[in-house]
Design a protein around this motif. Sequence first.
Motif, PDB file in Angstrom:
ATOM      1  N   ARG A  35     -19.661   2.046  -1.144  1.00 30.75           N
ATOM      2  CA  ARG A  35     -18.773   1.219  -0.320  1.00 30.75           C
ATOM      3  C   ARG A  35     -18.046   0.177  -1.179  1.00 30.75           C
ATOM      4  O   ARG A  35     -16.825  -0.022  -1.035  1.00 30.75           O
ATOM      5  CB  ARG A  35     -19.588   0.538   0.770  1.00 30.75           C
ATOM      6  CG  ARG A  35     -18.780  -0.404   1.657  1.00 30.75           C
ATOM      7  CD  ARG A  35     -19.640  -0.976   2.757  1.00 30.75           C
ATOM      8  NE  ARG A  35     -20.833  -1.614   2.223  1.00 30.75           N
ATOM      9  CZ  ARG A  35     -20.868  -2.839   1.711  1.00 30.75           C
ATOM     10  NH1 ARG A  35     -19.745  -3.570   1.628  1.00 30.75           N
ATOM     11  NH2 ARG A  35     -21.998  -3.361   1.270  1.00 30.75           N
ATOM     12  N   LEU A  36     -18.786  -0.486  -2.078  1.00 26.71           N
ATOM     13  CA  LEU A  36     -18.166  -1.498  -2.934  1.00 26.71           C
ATOM     14  C   LEU A  36     -17.155  -0.862  -3.881  1.00 26.71           C
ATOM     15  O   LEU A  36     -16.081  -1.443  -4.155  1.00 26.71           O
ATOM     16  CB  LEU A  36     -19.249  -2.236  -3.732  1.00 26.71           C
ATOM     17  CG  LEU A  36     -20.197  -3.114  -2.913  1.00 26.71           C
ATOM     18  CD1 LEU A  36     -21.292  -3.696  -3.803  1.00 26.71           C
ATOM     19  CD2 LEU A  36     -19.430  -4.230  -2.215  1.00 26.71           C
ATOM     20  N   ALA A  37     -17.488   0.328  -4.400  1.00 24.05           N
ATOM     21  CA  ALA A  37     -16.563   1.006  -5.313  1.00 24.05           C
ATOM     22  C   ALA A  37     -15.288   1.419  -4.593  1.00 24.05           C
ATOM     23  O   ALA A  37     -14.183   1.345  -5.161  1.00 24.05           O
ATOM     24  CB  ALA A  37     -17.245   2.223  -5.927  1.00 24.05           C
ATOM     25  N   LYS A  38     -15.428   1.822  -3.330  1.00 21.24           N
ATOM     26  CA  LYS A  38     -14.239   2.207  -2.553  1.00 21.24           C
ATOM     27  C   LYS A  38     -13.358   0.988  -2.292  1.00 21.24           C
ATOM     28  O   LYS A  38     -12.119   1.066  -2.388  1.00 21.24           O
ATOM     29  CB  LYS A  38     -14.690   2.832  -1.241  1.00 21.24           C
ATOM     30  CG  LYS A  38     -13.537   3.320  -0.384  1.00 21.24           C
ATOM     31  CD  LYS A  38     -14.056   3.988   0.888  1.00 21.24           C
ATOM     32  CE  LYS A  38     -12.895   4.488   1.749  1.00 21.24           C
ATOM     33  NZ  LYS A  38     -13.380   5.127   2.992  1.00 21.24           N
ATOM     34  N   GLU A  39     -13.978  -0.143  -1.955  1.00 20.44           N
ATOM     35  CA  GLU A  39     -13.216  -1.372  -1.724  1.00 20.44           C
ATOM     36  C   GLU A  39     -12.511  -1.820  -3.003  1.00 20.44           C
ATOM     37  O   GLU A  39     -11.347  -2.281  -2.960  1.00 20.44           O
ATOM     38  CB  GLU A  39     -14.142  -2.469  -1.214  1.00 20.44           C
ATOM     39  CG  GLU A  39     -14.702  -2.193   0.180  1.00 20.44           C
ATOM     40  CD  GLU A  39     -15.732  -3.224   0.595  1.00 20.44           C
ATOM     41  OE1 GLU A  39     -16.080  -4.094  -0.246  1.00 20.44           O
ATOM     42  OE2 GLU A  39     -16.210  -3.168   1.753  1.00 20.44           O
ATOM     43  N   ASN A  56      -5.691  -0.572  -6.461  1.00 20.56           N
ATOM     44  CA  ASN A  56      -4.467   0.179  -6.171  1.00 20.56           C
ATOM     45  C   ASN A  56      -3.337  -0.775  -5.791  1.00 20.56           C
ATOM     46  O   ASN A  56      -2.181  -0.611  -6.228  1.00 20.56           O
ATOM     47  CB  ASN A  56      -4.712   1.175  -5.027  1.00 20.56           C
ATOM     48  CG  ASN A  56      -5.093   2.558  -5.541  1.00 20.56           C
ATOM     49  OD1 ASN A  56      -4.542   3.017  -6.541  1.00 20.56           O
ATOM     50  ND2 ASN A  56      -6.028   3.211  -4.876  1.00 20.56           N
ATOM     51  N   GLU A  57      -3.652  -1.781  -4.979  1.00 21.63           N
ATOM     52  CA  GLU A  57      -2.638  -2.756  -4.590  1.00 21.63           C
ATOM     53  C   GLU A  57      -2.189  -3.596  -5.780  1.00 21.63           C
ATOM     54  O   GLU A  57      -0.983  -3.868  -5.952  1.00 21.63           O
ATOM     55  CB  GLU A  57      -3.205  -3.665  -3.484  1.00 21.63           C
ATOM     56  CG  GLU A  57      -3.489  -2.949  -2.168  1.00 21.63           C
ATOM     57  CD  GLU A  57      -2.240  -2.364  -1.547  1.00 21.63           C
ATOM     58  OE1 GLU A  57      -1.148  -2.982  -1.709  1.00 21.63           O
ATOM     59  OE2 GLU A  57      -2.324  -1.282  -0.927  1.00 21.63           O
ATOM     60  N   GLY A  77       1.992  -4.529 -10.174  1.00 18.26           N
ATOM     61  CA  GLY A  77       2.166  -4.706 -11.605  1.00 18.26           C
ATOM     62  C   GLY A  77       1.261  -5.736 -12.216  1.00 18.26           C
ATOM     63  O   GLY A  77       1.523  -6.203 -13.343  1.00 18.26           O
ATOM     64  N   ILE A  78       0.197  -6.088 -11.517  1.00 18.03           N
ATOM     65  CA  ILE A  78      -0.708  -7.120 -12.017  1.00 18.03           C
ATOM     66  C   ILE A  78      -1.710  -6.555 -13.022  1.00 18.03           C
ATOM     67  O   ILE A  78      -2.081  -7.225 -13.992  1.00 18.03           O
ATOM     68  CB  ILE A  78      -1.430  -7.804 -10.844  1.00 18.03           C
ATOM     69  CG1 ILE A  78      -0.408  -8.461  -9.920  1.00 18.03           C
ATOM     70  CG2 ILE A  78      -2.466  -8.809 -11.324  1.00 18.03           C
ATOM     71  CD1 ILE A  78      -1.006  -9.091  -8.682  1.00 18.03           C
ATOM     72  N   ARG A 134      -6.903   0.039 -16.282  1.00 21.52           N
ATOM     73  CA  ARG A 134      -7.835  -0.651 -15.388  1.00 21.52           C
ATOM     74  C   ARG A 134      -8.030   0.162 -14.098  1.00 21.52           C
ATOM     75  O   ARG A 134      -9.158   0.312 -13.607  1.00 21.52           O
ATOM     76  CB  ARG A 134      -7.294  -2.042 -15.075  1.00 21.52           C
ATOM     77  CG  ARG A 134      -7.901  -2.736 -13.871  1.00 21.52           C
ATOM     78  CD  ARG A 134      -9.254  -3.317 -14.146  1.00 21.52           C
ATOM     79  NE  ARG A 134      -9.736  -4.029 -12.958  1.00 21.52           N
ATOM     80  CZ  ARG A 134      -9.500  -5.312 -12.700  1.00 21.52           C
ATOM     81  NH1 ARG A 134      -8.749  -6.036 -13.554  1.00 21.52           N
ATOM     82  NH2 ARG A 134      -9.972  -5.881 -11.624  1.00 21.52           N
ATOM     83  N   LEU A 135      -6.929   0.697 -13.556  1.00 23.12           N
ATOM     84  CA  LEU A 135      -7.021   1.501 -12.334  1.00 23.12           C
ATOM     85  C   LEU A 135      -7.827   2.772 -12.582  1.00 23.12           C
ATOM     86  O   LEU A 135      -8.626   3.186 -11.729  1.00 23.12           O
ATOM     87  CB  LEU A 135      -5.618   1.850 -11.834  1.00 23.12           C
ATOM     88  CG  LEU A 135      -5.568   2.727 -10.573  1.00 23.12           C
ATOM     89  CD1 LEU A 135      -6.224   2.010  -9.394  1.00 23.12           C
ATOM     90  CD2 LEU A 135      -4.110   3.095 -10.234  1.00 23.12           C
TER      91      LEU A 135
END
Length: 329
Positions: free
Chosen positions: A80-84, A90-91, A96-97, A102-103
């Motif tokens: 659950r934490l990994a999905k969050e 993704n956002e 562009g942050i 990292r993604l």
Amino acid sequence: MGVNFVQAIPVDSGSVLVSASVTVPPEKQAILSAPYPGQLSQMVVGVGDQVKVGSPLAYFTSPQMGDSRQKLLEATSDARLAKEALVRDNELFKEGIIPQSRLNITKAKAENANAMLMARQSELKAAGINFDGPKNKDAFNSYATGALKSPIQGTVVEAHNLIGQRVDTGTLLFRIADISTLNLEINTSGFKSMGIQPGDEIVIASRNAKAKVTGVSRAVSASQSARVRASVEERGTLQMGEVVNATIQTKMKPKGQDKTLWQVPSRAITSWKGQSAIFMLTNTGVILQPVSVISSDDDLASIQAPLSSGVKVAVTGIASLKALAQKDE
């Protein structure tokens, strides 16, 4: 002398006498073993009880099972934490942050967490344990106790009452079978099997039952026996697990069976100078007749011999008749 005679009966040359074990098709039975080291806390069913898919069979307690449940909850939380985290990154990436690297790392962590969750779920699912039943919570209120579930609908044919005893992983606890469908397993000689083919009818007269051959092994085992499998079509009074005498009505006559076959009681067969023989009653008295035994079981034997219709053979007093035959030589 106590000699009694019975009439020999002519039979179809394709008849083969065999002993058959009554079984259940493999896909119609299930065996439940202890999924972890532990002990049975309570038995719910016994031998002969009818069960449905998912019915509780017994309550099983195991510290290792409790550990597995803990690991499942941890894996659920991690997934659950990994999905969050993946949704958040993704956002951030779209704005562009954060960089692509990292993604990618976050995606890999989410995939790993999901894989671990699936592994923990599969472990408990394979164990066949139900933890959600209200009876389980009310009766035990134990994190390490769950109900063993029946994987199929059928009848309990084995139930090992080991309440309170420690059992190891893999210890047999229950065997369940759907006895609405029965099979016959037959081990016979390679010679007999030559004339047997799928589709041949099998008659079990003592149980008023009939079956049909579905498969014949064309390779013999180390004991020089071939295996025949049949499906019961008219079960009569057949019961799973019993061994019965049966007659296979073969459509193809085995090689070497060009003479008429006769059916006589097995006790009528004796050994004379290394050869099978019978004593038969004729107009001039009792004579010794060599025979070839084609097939036999504990009760009946199929033989080849130059007999005439209506002939009678001795079934008792054989030892006395053999003694007289030796004197006449």
